[in-house]
Design a protein around this motif. Structure first.
Motif: not given
Length: 224
Positions: A157-166, A180-191
């Protein structure tokens, strides 16, 4: 030497008489995705068994056409037709198999609470819709093309959010997950990943029927 030749002949005969079924043809997939595509709750490899057929088909097309990057997947599907990719998607979608127990245990209560808030309710101040508004109230996916998020490894899950963000992973425009991935903070993605990977999934957790209502966010990841 005769004994070795005999073993080779038996092996060749067995290969020649193997049943020509989708299960047999998909042996290459289970090497990474686990027996019958059920995977485990560890690592970066997602479960594909029981996912909506439309979602699986879209991802196979994305790997073939370069919208998702994975050398192994691209090699496997490079010369496959749309019709055959639909057959593969339908096969894995039809499998109803047990899920492993939740991966994440003993996570901080504050992290779990924030993750559940985002998944179930979103965050209006950030312009983040609830995950459940697209992925289903039970988070088991919505037919025909929205995947479930439960039973996936936290690191995946973390890897996919990172892939979308980047910009490494793309979907059809409008790419709602990328936004959505670009609006979320790293802390929120982790949560979110922590909460999702801490939830149990029972066998038979059905994909929800499609809802004809207006989506909470314009998204191009629908059926093709």
């Amino acid at each position: 030497m005769p004994a070795v030749l005999g073993l080779l002949a038996v092996a060749a005969a067995s290969a020649a008489t193997a049943p020509d079924t989708m299960a047999q043809r998909m042996k290459a997939c289970v090497a990474c995705h686990g027996q019958e595509g059920r995977a485990t709750n560890q690592g970066f490899l997602p479960r594909i068994a029981g996912k909506p057929a439309g979602y699986l088909y879209n991802q196979l097309v994305n790997f073939r056409d370069g919208k998702r990057r994975n050398a192994t997947m691209a090699y496997l599907v490079d010369h496959m037709s749309d019709a055959y990719l639909r057959e593969i998607a339908a096969y894995f979608s039809s499998l109803d198999l047990p899920y492993p127990p939740p991966q994440t245990t003993d996570a901080p209560a504050q992290t779990l609470a924030r993750g559940e808030q985002l998944v179930r309710h979103g965050d209006a101040a950030l312009g983040i819709p609830a995950c459940a508004s697209c992925h289903g109230a039970a988070m088991t996916g919505v037919a025909p093309a929205v995947p479930g998020l439960l039973g996936l490894p936290r690191d995946y899950l973390l890897a996919q959010f990172g892939a979308w963000r980047n910009g490494v992973r793309h979907a059809a425009v409008p790419d709602c997950m990328g936004e959505i991935a670009r609006r979320l903070s790293a802390e929120d993605v982790t949560a979110m990943a922590t909460w999702l990977s801490s939830q149990p999934v029972t066998q038979g957790a059905a994909v929800a029927a499609g809802d004809a209502g207006k989506p909470s966010m314009e998204c191009g990841s629908g059926p093709r």
